[in-house]
Design a protein around this motif. Structure first.
Motif, PDB file in Angstrom:
ATOM      1  N   LEU A   1       0.825  -1.201   0.000  1.00 18.75           N
ATOM      2  CA  LEU A   1       0.000   0.000   0.000  1.00 18.75           C
ATOM      3  C   LEU A   1       0.861   1.253   0.000  1.00 18.75           C
ATOM      4  N   VAL A   2       1.987   1.201   0.706  1.00 16.64           N
ATOM      5  CA  VAL A   2       2.897   2.355   0.729  1.00 16.64           C
ATOM      6  C   VAL A   2       3.569   2.525  -0.629  1.00 16.64           C
ATOM      7  N   ASP A   3       4.014   1.417  -1.232  1.00 17.65           N
ATOM      8  CA  ASP A   3       4.663   1.494  -2.537  1.00 17.65           C
ATOM      9  C   ASP A   3       3.711   2.002  -3.627  1.00 17.65           C
ATOM     10  N   ALA A   4       2.423   1.714  -3.473  1.00 18.63           N
ATOM     11  CA  ALA A   4       1.450   2.179  -4.459  1.00 18.63           C
ATOM     12  C   ALA A   4       1.167   3.665  -4.323  1.00 18.63           C
ATOM     13  N   GLY A   5       1.528   4.251  -3.192  1.00 12.97           N
ATOM     14  CA  GLY A   5       1.310   5.679  -2.999  1.00 12.97           C
ATOM     15  C   GLY A   5       0.049   6.011  -2.243  1.00 12.97           C
ATOM     16  N   ILE A   6      -0.629   5.015  -1.665  1.00 11.78           N
ATOM     17  CA  ILE A   6      -1.836   5.297  -0.883  1.00 11.78           C
ATOM     18  C   ILE A   6      -1.485   6.110   0.356  1.00 11.78           C
ATOM     19  N   THR A   7      -0.357   5.818   0.954  1.00 13.76           N
ATOM     20  CA  THR A   7       0.172   6.595   2.071  1.00 13.76           C
ATOM     21  C   THR A   7       1.686   6.541   1.984  1.00 13.76           C
ATOM     22  N   ASN A   8       2.365   7.235   2.883  1.00 15.09           N
ATOM     23  CA  ASN A   8       3.825   7.197   2.876  1.00 15.09           C
ATOM     24  C   ASN A   8       4.336   6.535   4.144  1.00 15.09           C
ATOM     25  N   SER A   9       5.547   6.061   4.086  1.00 12.81           N
ATOM     26  CA  SER A   9       6.095   5.270   5.184  1.00 12.81           C
ATOM     27  C   SER A   9       6.290   6.089   6.451  1.00 12.81           C
ATOM     28  N   THR A  10       6.532   7.397   6.309  1.00 13.96           N
ATOM     29  CA  THR A  10       6.736   8.216   7.502  1.00 13.96           C
ATOM     30  C   THR A  10       5.443   8.418   8.285  1.00 13.96           C
ATOM     31  N   SER A  11       4.287   8.282   7.629  1.00 14.82           N
ATOM     32  CA  SER A  11       3.005   8.442   8.319  1.00 14.82           C
ATOM     33  C   SER A  11       2.610   7.189   9.084  1.00 14.82           C
ATOM     34  N   VAL A  12       3.144   6.045   8.693  1.00 16.97           N
ATOM     35  CA  VAL A  12       2.766   4.774   9.321  1.00 16.97           C
ATOM     36  C   VAL A  12       3.645   4.575  10.553  1.00 16.97           C
ATOM     37  N   LYS A  13       3.144   4.986  11.701  1.00 21.24           N
ATOM     38  CA  LYS A  13       3.890   4.855  12.948  1.00 21.24           C
ATOM     39  C   LYS A  13       3.586   3.540  13.661  1.00 21.24           C
ATOM     40  N   HIS A  14       2.313   3.130  13.618  1.00 22.16           N
ATOM     41  CA  HIS A  14       1.905   1.915  14.322  1.00 22.16           C
ATOM     42  C   HIS A  14       1.161   0.928  13.433  1.00 22.16           C
ATOM     43  N   GLY A  15       0.793   1.337  12.219  1.00 18.55           N
ATOM     44  CA  GLY A  15       0.113   0.410  11.332  1.00 18.55           C
ATOM     45  C   GLY A  15      -0.976   1.100  10.531  1.00 18.55           C
ATOM     46  N   ILE A  16      -1.761   0.298   9.830  1.00 13.80           N
ATOM     47  CA  ILE A  16      -2.848   0.785   8.977  1.00 13.80           C
ATOM     48  C   ILE A  16      -4.138   0.085   9.385  1.00 13.80           C
ATOM     49  N   LYS A  17      -5.217   0.862   9.435  1.00 16.70           N
ATOM     50  CA  LYS A  17      -6.531   0.290   9.721  1.00 16.70           C
ATOM     51  C   LYS A  17      -7.398   0.377   8.469  1.00 16.70           C
TER      52      LYS A  17
END
Length: 248
Positions: free
Chosen positions: A99-115
C-alpha cells in the motif's frame, strides 16, 4: 491619507508622549500586557473546565478505505491475484508495504500500522487478500463478499521498520570462517567478507492486544480458525505437488 508621524512636536497632536500617555506599563518600550490579561481577575481560559485527555499510550493508525484500494487497483498501481489456465494462482497477500509502494500513504506516516475502513465498499469488486494491522467489520464483510480475505497482523515498531524498509537490514559484515582456511588465506587477511540480511522475527502482541488478534471476528492472525485455514492451504499445496510428481 498620509500617515501621521509621531514624536514631531505638540503641533502634530502626536508629539511629546507620542500618544502613550504619562508613565505606566503601557508607556514603556516593549509596552503592553498579554492579550488574555483581564486586569487581575481570573483569565477566561482558566475559568473554563478541562475536557478530554491525551493518551500517551495510544497507537494512531493510518486509515485506508476499501474504496481507495479499489481505485488504485483500477489505476494499475496495485497487483491482484492472477489465474493460469482457469486455476487461481496463489499470490502473496497485499501488505502495508504494498500500500505504501502504491502511494496510498507514505512510510513516515505509518507509525503503528494501517486500519482498513469500509468507506466506498460498494465499489469493491476485486478478490484481494490483505494483511493490515486493524480492520473494521464493514471492511471485512466487503472484502469477503467478493471472494477476498482480510487478516489482521500485529507489528511492533521494529517489525514495521523491517517490513517497510528491508534495505535497512542489509548488513555487510566480516565473518570468520575457520572451516575453509584455504579460502581465508586467499583473501589475504584471513577474514571472509559477505553480505547477509538480518531481519528480526515478528513479535507477539502484548497482553492487552492479544484478545484482538485471537478473535476470529477481527480476523486476527492468531485466531484458531485463521491458523487452521492456513494449515489446510499448506496441506492442499503439498497434496497437489505430490499428485504432480506421481503423474510424471
Amino acid at each position: 491619507k498620509k500617515k501621521r508621524r509621531i514624536g514631531r512636536g505638540i503641533g502634530s497632536s502626536k508629539g511629546k508622549t507620542s500618544g502613550r500617555g504619562h508613565k505606566g506599563q503601557k508607556a514603556r518600550a516593549g509596552r503592553g500586557v498579554h492579550p488574555s490579561f483581564e486586569g487581575g481577575q481570573t483569565k477566561l481560559y482558566k475559568r473554563l473546565p478541562k475536557r478530554g485527555f491525551t493518551n500517551v499510550h495510544g497507537e494512531d493508525m493510518v486509515p485506508v478505505n476499501v474504496g481507495t484500494i479499489q481505485d488504485y487497483i483500477d489505476m494499475g498501481r496495485l497487483r491482484v491475484p492472477s489465474s493460469d489456465n482457469g486455476e487461481e494462482k496463489e499470490a502473496p497477500p497485499l501488505t502495508i508495504k504494498d500500500l505504501v509502494d502504491a502511494g496510498i500513504t507514505n512510510s513516515t506516516s505509518v507509525k503503528h500500522g494501517i486500519k482498513l475502513l469500509g468507506k466506498g465498499r460498494h465499489r469493491i469488486r476485486s478478490p484481494i487478500r490483505l494483511e493490515v494491522s486493524r480492520a473494521s467489520a464493514k471492511a471485512i464483510a466487503a472484502i469477503e463478499s467478493v471472494g477476498g480475505s482480510v487478516t489482521t497482523v500485529h507489528y511492533n515498531r521494529l517489525a514495521l521498520r523491517a517490513l517497510l524498509k528491508p534495505e535497512k537490514f542489509d548488513d555487510t559484515t566480516t565473518i570468520d570462517d575457520h572451516e575453509d582456511e584455504d579460502d581465508d588465506e586467499e583473501d589475504g587477511d584471513g577474514i571472509g567478507v559477505g553480505k547477509r540480511k538480518i531481519v528480526p522475527r515478528r513479535a507477539r502482541p502484548p497482553p492487552k492486544l492479544m484478545p484482538y488478534y485471537t478473535s476470529y471476528d477481527k480476523r486476527g492472525y492468531l485466531a484458531p480458525e485463521v491458523q487452521l485455514k492456513r494449515i489446510e492451504e499448506r496441506l492442499e499445496k503439498v497434496s497437489v505437488a505430490d499428485d504432480d510428481d506421481t503423474s510424471k
